[in-house]
Design a protein around this motif. Structure first.
Motif, PDB file in Angstrom:
ATOM      1  N   TYR A 150     -12.686 -19.206   3.809  1.00  0.00           N
ATOM      2  CA  TYR A 150     -12.747 -17.749   3.903  1.00  0.00           C
ATOM      3  C   TYR A 150     -13.164 -17.376   5.325  1.00  0.00           C
ATOM      4  O   TYR A 150     -14.316 -17.566   5.720  1.00  0.00           O
TER       5      TYR A 150
ATOM      6  N   LEU B  68     -11.405  -8.546  -3.470  1.00  0.00           N
ATOM      7  CA  LEU B  68     -12.483  -9.474  -3.146  1.00  0.00           C
ATOM      8  C   LEU B  68     -12.848 -10.316  -4.365  1.00  0.00           C
ATOM      9  O   LEU B  68     -12.992 -11.544  -4.257  1.00  0.00           O
ATOM     10  N   ARG B  69     -12.983  -9.686  -5.510  1.00  0.00           N
ATOM     11  CA  ARG B  69     -13.329 -10.431  -6.731  1.00  0.00           C
ATOM     12  C   ARG B  69     -12.269 -11.480  -7.044  1.00  0.00           C
ATOM     13  O   ARG B  69     -12.580 -12.595  -7.469  1.00  0.00           O
TER      14      ARG B  69
ATOM     15  N   ILE C 220     -12.553 -14.432  -4.496  1.00  0.00           N
ATOM     16  CA  ILE C 220     -13.792 -15.177  -4.738  1.00  0.00           C
ATOM     17  C   ILE C 220     -13.618 -16.118  -5.928  1.00  0.00           C
ATOM     18  O   ILE C 220     -14.063 -17.274  -5.894  1.00  0.00           O
TER      19      ILE C 220
ATOM     20  N   ALA D 148     -12.430 -19.719  -5.481  1.00  0.00           N
ATOM     21  CA  ALA D 148     -13.317 -20.754  -4.944  1.00  0.00           C
ATOM     22  C   ALA D 148     -13.620 -21.818  -5.990  1.00  0.00           C
ATOM     23  O   ALA D 148     -13.899 -22.973  -5.650  1.00  0.00           O
TER      24      ALA D 148
ATOM     25  N   LYS E 146     -17.324 -20.614   3.828  1.00  0.00           N
ATOM     26  CA  LYS E 146     -17.436 -19.213   4.233  1.00  0.00           C
ATOM     27  C   LYS E 146     -17.757 -19.200   5.718  1.00  0.00           C
ATOM     28  O   LYS E 146     -18.783 -19.722   6.155  1.00  0.00           O
TER      29      LYS E 146
ATOM     30  N   GLU F 101     -21.078 -10.255   0.563  1.00  0.00           N
ATOM     31  CA  GLU F 101     -20.537 -10.432  -0.784  1.00  0.00           C
ATOM     32  C   GLU F 101     -19.693 -11.695  -0.896  1.00  0.00           C
ATOM     33  O   GLU F 101     -19.718 -12.395  -1.922  1.00  0.00           O
ATOM     34  N   LEU F 102     -18.943 -11.995   0.162  1.00  0.00           N
ATOM     35  CA  LEU F 102     -18.146 -13.227   0.173  1.00  0.00           C
ATOM     36  C   LEU F 102     -19.041 -14.456   0.121  1.00  0.00           C
ATOM     37  O   LEU F 102     -18.802 -15.391  -0.654  1.00  0.00           O
TER      38      LEU F 102
ATOM     39  N   GLY G 200     -20.703 -14.645  -3.234  1.00  0.00           N
ATOM     40  CA  GLY G 200     -19.709 -14.783  -4.293  1.00  0.00           C
ATOM     41  C   GLY G 200     -19.092 -16.160  -4.359  1.00  0.00           C
ATOM     42  O   GLY G 200     -18.961 -16.745  -5.447  1.00  0.00           O
ATOM     43  N   VAL G 201     -18.694 -16.719  -3.209  1.00  0.00           N
ATOM     44  CA  VAL G 201     -18.023 -18.024  -3.260  1.00  0.00           C
ATOM     45  C   VAL G 201     -18.998 -19.133  -3.601  1.00  0.00           C
ATOM     46  O   VAL G 201     -18.611 -20.140  -4.225  1.00  0.00           O
TER      47      VAL G 201
ATOM     48  N   ALA H   1     -19.249 -18.906  -7.362  1.00  0.00           N
ATOM     49  CA  ALA H   1     -18.011 -19.268  -8.049  1.00  0.00           C
ATOM     50  C   ALA H   1     -17.655 -20.744  -7.903  1.00  0.00           C
ATOM     51  O   ALA H   1     -16.863 -21.275  -8.687  1.00  0.00           O
ATOM     52  N   SER H   2     -18.210 -21.412  -6.923  1.00  0.00           N
ATOM     53  CA  SER H   2     -17.829 -22.801  -6.674  1.00  0.00           C
ATOM     54  C   SER H   2     -18.384 -23.731  -7.745  1.00  0.00           C
ATOM     55  O   SER H   2     -19.393 -23.453  -8.389  1.00  0.00           O
TER      56      SER H   2
END
Length: 364
Positions: free
Chosen positions: A6, A70-71, A74, A77, A85, A95-96, A99-100, A103-104
């Motif tokens: 990202y 964005l959601r 993310i 990921a 990132k 937020e990125l 978020g990532v 989510a990872s």
């Protein structure tokens, strides 16, 4: 391994000095078998100023700068083995990052890749609530565009498990000697966007020498200089696409590198322009900064200036033959020691080591 990266932009260098860096590193990792997906926002008119088409070596997903988009990016990921990132995306950075990481997968390698470490570290010092402070315990690695020991020590002081500088380099397939182009003829050329922490140094190292040498021709490329007062012997040409960088570097007598304030004070931070110019065989004049000797030897592979007077003296004393000799020496040094193939091998070794350690921890 699948990499979800990202960043600001892979397709455009418009107001995006990291483009060459991303392209060099990620294309080499792809050649080593990594499956790379690069996520970049449609922002800052970059998609209207693309330098390259989507490459064969990476999937590029351009997403609208909206919360809904964005959601969606993310969530992707969660399918990657390596989640990166980068700093300076410019849209939803906090937020990125958060978020990532969320989510990872637990077994994924989580990386913050800082392409402007001096600026980021300054923010961390000034803002205890910075998102990166919260994210640091969840990160496996911090990789940086440069910075050397000062940056490593600072990041470790903020709790990074491991911080490794991955310096800029040369991709000889994209940056190499070409015939001179009349559009870029000059005695001294400088390429860089107008930024608050660079402008004073551009005045000192570029505009002052131009005023000292009214009979010489000076050329400046980059965004933002349209409203800047300049001596009459300075020509401004605006944004220079990466496809023209080789000609920009081979056409003048010499090319100037000027570090931003924070990069110069931190040291160990060669800009992409240093390697692009050397790759084209240009004679490079640079402002002085700690760590330069790791990349080029003063007086033989690069000319170093401590102020604008030094720049002017270098230009006055430089002959075409000496410029050619310095440029050829710089190109030989960079090809031997500082290519993206070498940087890619370094990143590959780091990722394999991290993956092995994660497997060992999961078994234990």
């Amino acid at each position: 391994m699948k990499i979800a990266f990202y960043g600001s932009s892979l397709l455009s260098s418009y107001w995006n000095g990291a483009a060459t860096y991303y392209r060099g590193l990620l294309s080499d990792l792809a050649r080593r078998g990594y499956d790379v997906t690069f996520y970049e926002p449609d922002a800052f008119d970059r998609q209207q100023h693309r330098d390259i088409d989507p490459p064969e070596w990476a999937k590029v997903k351009v997403y609208p700068a909206t919360e809904e988009a964005l959601r969606s990016v993310i969530a992707e990921a969660g399918r990657a083995d390596v989640v990166v990132k980068a700093s300076g995306v410019g849209v939803f950075d906090d937020e990125l990052l958060e978020g990532v990481i969320a989510a990872s997968r637990p077994d994924a390698i989580r990386i913050f890749w800082d392409v402007d470490a001096p600026a980021t570290l300054s923010e961390l010092r000034q803002n205890p609530g910075h998102a990166l402070h919260r994210a640091m315990p969840s990160l496996d690695l911090v990789l940086t565009y440069g910075g050397g020991p000062p940056v490593v020590e600072a990041y470790e002081g903020f709790g990074a498990r491991r911080c490794v500088p991955i310096y800029n380099a040369l991709d000889p397939s994209t940056h190499h000697p070409v015939p001179p182009d009349g559009r870029f003829e000059a005695d001294l050329s400088f390429l860089g966007n107008r930024l608050p922490d660079r402008e004073a140094r551009v005045e000192q190292f570029f505009l002052e020498p131009a005023a000292r040498l009214p009979q010489r021709r000076f050329l400046i490329g980059g965004n933002g200089w349209e409203t800047k007062a300049m001596p009459q012997n300075v020509r401004h040409i605006g944004h220079v696409y990466t496809r023209d960088h080789n000609a920009f570097n081979t056409s003048p007598l010499a090319v100037l590198n000027i570090a931003r304030d924070s990069m110069a004070s931190t040291g160990f931070s060669p800009a992409t322009r240093v390697f692009e110019a050397a790759g084209a065989g240009a004679c490079l004049i640079t402002d002085a900064w700690i760590g330069l000797e790791l990349f080029l030897k003063e007086g033989e592979e690069v000319l170093v200036a401590r102020d604008g007077k030094d720049v002017a003296e270098h230009v006055e004393a430089l002959t075409p033959q000496r410029a050619k000799t310095i440029g050829e020496a710089a190109r030989a040094r960079i090809l031997a020691e500082h290519t993206y193939s070498r940087r890619g091998a370094e990143v590959d070794a780091i990722l394999r080591q991290e993956a092995a350690q994660k497997r060992e921890r999961s078994v234990a």
